[in-house]
Design a protein around this motif. Structure first.
Motif, mmCIF file in Angstrom:
data_model
loop_
_atom_site.group_PDB
_atom_site.id
_atom_site.type_symbol
_atom_site.label_atom_id
_atom_site.label_comp_id
_atom_site.label_asym_id
_atom_site.label_seq_id
_atom_site.Cartn_x
_atom_site.Cartn_y
_atom_site.Cartn_z
ATOM 1 N N PHE A 81 -5.599 33.942 35.432
ATOM 2 C CA PHE A 81 -5.023 33.832 36.774
ATOM 3 C C PHE A 81 -3.531 33.522 36.681
ATOM 4 C CE2 PHE A 81 -4.427 32.460 41.105
ATOM 5 C CZ PHE A 81 -5.372 33.190 41.824
ATOM 6 N N THR A 82 -3.170 32.632 35.786
ATOM 7 C CA THR A 82 -1.758 32.276 35.602
ATOM 8 C C THR A 82 -0.947 33.478 35.139
ATOM 9 O OG1 THR A 82 -2.304 29.976 35.096
ATOM 10 C CG2 THR A 82 -0.170 30.796 34.340
ATOM 11 N N MET A 83 -1.478 34.235 34.162
ATOM 12 C CA MET A 83 -0.760 35.397 33.639
ATOM 13 C C MET A 83 -0.583 36.474 34.705
ATOM 14 S SD MET A 83 0.828 37.077 31.327
ATOM 15 C CE MET A 83 0.612 36.016 29.882
ATOM 16 N N LEU A 84 -1.653 36.781 35.443
ATOM 17 C CA LEU A 84 -1.565 37.815 36.472
ATOM 18 C C LEU A 84 -0.638 37.395 37.603
ATOM 19 C CD1 LEU A 84 -5.327 38.855 36.603
ATOM 20 C CD2 LEU A 84 -3.437 40.188 35.648
ATOM 21 N N ASP A 85 -0.649 36.120 37.927
ATOM 22 C CA ASP A 85 0.243 35.619 38.963
ATOM 23 C C ASP A 85 1.704 35.786 38.541
ATOM 24 O OD1 ASP A 85 0.903 34.396 41.380
ATOM 25 O OD2 ASP A 85 0.922 32.407 40.493
ATOM 26 N N GLU A 86 1.973 35.542 37.271
ATOM 27 C CA GLU A 86 3.342 35.638 36.761
ATOM 28 C C GLU A 86 3.813 37.081 36.642
ATOM 29 O OE1 GLU A 86 5.666 34.868 32.522
ATOM 30 O OE2 GLU A 86 3.904 33.650 33.016
ATOM 31 N N LYS A 87 2.962 37.972 36.125
ATOM 32 C CA LYS A 87 3.379 39.326 35.787
ATOM 33 C C LYS A 87 3.137 40.351 36.889
ATOM 34 C CE LYS A 87 4.795 38.275 31.678
ATOM 35 N NZ LYS A 87 6.228 38.365 31.323
ATOM 36 N N VAL A 88 2.142 40.124 37.736
ATOM 37 C CA VAL A 88 1.769 41.119 38.751
ATOM 38 C C VAL A 88 2.019 40.592 40.160
ATOM 39 C CG1 VAL A 88 -0.074 42.603 39.626
ATOM 40 C CG2 VAL A 88 0.032 42.066 37.173
ATOM 41 N N GLY A 89 1.500 39.425 40.445
ATOM 42 C CA GLY A 89 1.678 38.833 41.773
ATOM 43 C C GLY A 89 0.652 39.323 42.771
ATOM 44 N N ASP A 90 0.670 40.616 43.047
ATOM 45 C CA ASP A 90 -0.254 41.206 44.022
ATOM 46 C C ASP A 90 -1.481 41.715 43.263
ATOM 47 O OD1 ASP A 90 -1.490 42.350 46.167
ATOM 48 O OD2 ASP A 90 -0.089 44.022 46.367
ATOM 49 N N PHE A 91 -2.512 40.892 43.185
ATOM 50 C CA PHE A 91 -3.699 41.239 42.405
ATOM 51 C C PHE A 91 -4.931 40.576 43.010
ATOM 52 C CE2 PHE A 91 -2.515 37.125 40.735
ATOM 53 C CZ PHE A 91 -3.729 36.497 40.459
ATOM 54 N N THR A 92 -6.079 41.095 42.625
ATOM 55 C CA THR A 92 -7.359 40.434 42.848
ATOM 56 C C THR A 92 -8.039 40.302 41.504
ATOM 57 O OG1 THR A 92 -7.663 41.318 45.085
ATOM 58 C CG2 THR A 92 -9.641 40.584 43.920
ATOM 59 N N LEU A 93 -8.445 39.106 41.140
ATOM 60 C CA LEU A 93 -9.230 38.906 39.937
ATOM 61 C C LEU A 93 -10.694 38.955 40.353
ATOM 62 C CD1 LEU A 93 -9.596 38.356 36.994
ATOM 63 C CD2 LEU A 93 -9.039 35.953 37.369
ATOM 64 N N LEU A 94 -11.321 40.083 40.052
ATOM 65 C CA LEU A 94 -12.702 40.336 40.464
ATOM 66 C C LEU A 94 -13.636 39.941 39.325
ATOM 67 C CD1 LEU A 94 -14.727 41.620 42.497
ATOM 68 C CD2 LEU A 94 -14.350 43.786 41.288
ATOM 69 N N VAL A 95 -14.486 38.971 39.566
ATOM 70 C CA VAL A 95 -15.441 38.492 38.571
ATOM 71 C C VAL A 95 -16.827 38.985 38.966
ATOM 72 C CG1 VAL A 95 -16.480 36.462 37.504
ATOM 73 C CG2 VAL A 95 -14.052 36.461 38.090
ATOM 74 N N LEU A 96 -17.490 39.664 38.033
ATOM 75 C CA LEU A 96 -18.844 40.155 38.285
ATOM 76 C C LEU A 96 -19.821 39.317 37.482
ATOM 77 C CD1 LEU A 96 -16.861 43.014 37.957
ATOM 78 C CD2 LEU A 96 -18.792 43.663 39.396
ATOM 79 N N ASN A 97 -20.501 38.389 38.164
ATOM 80 C CA ASN A 97 -21.466 37.519 37.515
ATOM 81 C C ASN A 97 -22.775 38.286 37.351
ATOM 82 O OD1 ASN A 97 -22.984 35.455 36.494
ATOM 83 N ND2 ASN A 97 -23.016 34.254 38.379
ATOM 84 N N ASP A 98 -23.066 38.650 36.098
ATOM 85 C CA ASP A 98 -24.175 39.551 35.799
ATOM 86 C C ASP A 98 -25.488 38.790 35.611
ATOM 87 O OD1 ASP A 98 -25.390 42.030 35.202
ATOM 88 O OD2 ASP A 98 -25.018 41.778 33.056
ATOM 89 N N GLY A 99 -25.887 38.067 36.654
ATOM 90 C CA GLY A 99 -27.167 37.367 36.613
ATOM 91 C C GLY A 99 -27.189 36.195 35.654
ATOM 92 N N SER A 100 -26.102 35.450 35.546
ATOM 93 C CA SER A 100 -26.062 34.305 34.633
ATOM 94 C C SER A 100 -27.159 33.297 34.973
ATOM 95 C CB SER A 100 -24.701 33.601 34.717
ATOM 96 O OG SER A 100 -23.670 34.427 34.215
ATOM 97 N N THR A 101 -27.718 32.690 33.928
ATOM 98 C CA THR A 101 -28.815 31.731 34.115
ATOM 99 C C THR A 101 -28.410 30.309 33.728
ATOM 100 O OG1 THR A 101 -29.650 32.261 31.894
ATOM 101 C CG2 THR A 101 -30.581 33.491 33.746
ATOM 102 N N ASP A 102 -27.140 30.124 33.352
ATOM 103 C CA ASP A 102 -26.674 28.778 33.018
ATOM 104 C C ASP A 102 -25.829 28.238 34.177
ATOM 105 O OD1 ASP A 102 -24.429 30.326 32.818
ATOM 106 O OD2 ASP A 102 -23.881 29.725 30.784
ATOM 107 N N GLY A 103 -24.810 27.459 33.880
ATOM 108 C CA GLY A 103 -23.996 26.883 34.947
ATOM 109 C C GLY A 103 -22.766 27.688 35.303
#
Length: 228
Positions: A18-40
């Motif tokens: 998030f820090t790197m994309l904020d610095e280098k791109v600014g206009d971004f969405t960090l899309l996280v795809l949680n693939d059925g995680s079973t832990d925390g």
């Protein structure tokens, strides 16, 4: 960023990216795809979303595997007309410090792959070498690193290849690299990256199952006529 059972690494990895994309791109969405995680993992992601705001978006779905999670994320990017799609993993092996080099090449190439200097064990190095040789033999393409989880794509140029990947191909990243390589109009580039050991979790394909999964992949590619 596809995620599966990465509660050990996800907080540190997400903040660094998030820090790197904020610095280098600014206009971004960090899309996280949680693939059925079973832990925390989900709980960690929920806390991060509250802290980091709307530029962090979390999609949770039943487990479908790493490759198809990536394809799902690519398609979301295409649907939103996002100009560039960056894929990275959530296990700490995709180091944000190399992103600047990728971003600087975005106008010269349609797809940029990380060229790994693997420091995660000799068996994983061997797996990459074998995969490259098999793709040369079976698919008649030479991919720098067809399964690398660190790549930047021009969405418009790569859209038809992304949409061509069948939903039942489990190593979809490899299939996509093959399809892109077979398209003479696609400009391919690479940029060196370090590749340290995982912070936690398990590889999507354990080394002990590499041979069997490799054979299954080539059957899937042949069935989908991707190797022609």
């Amino acid at each position: 960023m596809p995620v599966f059972n990465e509660q050990v690494a996800i907080n540190q990895v997400m903040r660094a990216w998030f820090t790197m994309l904020d610095e280098k791109v600014g206009d971004f969405t960090l899309l996280v795809l949680n693939d059925g995680s079973t832990d925390g993992t989900q709980e960690q992601l929920d806390k991060l979303a509250t802290e980091l705001g709307s530029r962090l978006e979390i999609v949770t779905h039943p487990n479908r595997g790493h490759g198809q999670s990536c394809i799902a994320g690519y398609k979301i990017g295409l649907d939103r007309n996002i100009p560039f799609i960056l894929q990275v993993d959530s296990d700490g092996q995709s180091d944000p410090s190399y992103f600047s080099d990728f971003w600087a090449l975005r106008d010269r190439f349609d797809v940029i792959y990380g060229k790994r200097k693997r420091n995660d064990g000799a068996r994983r190095v061997l797996a990459s070498i074998v995969l490259r040789l098999l793709l040369r033999l079976v698919a008649r393409v030479d991919c720098v690193d067809a399964n690398v989880p660190y790549r930047l794509m021009n969405s418009r140029a790569c859209a038809s290849a992304i949409l061509a990947i069948p939903q039942d191909v489990f190593l979809a990243n490899v299939a996509l690299a093959v399809v892109l390589k077979k398209d003479a109009a696609i400009r391919h580039g690479s940029s060196p990256i370090g590749f340290p050991p995982r912070m936690g979790g398990e590889p999507s394909v354990p080394f002990s199952k590499f041979a069997a999964k490799g054979l299954e992949l080539f059957r899937q590619l042949a069935k989908a006529e991707i190797t022609r």
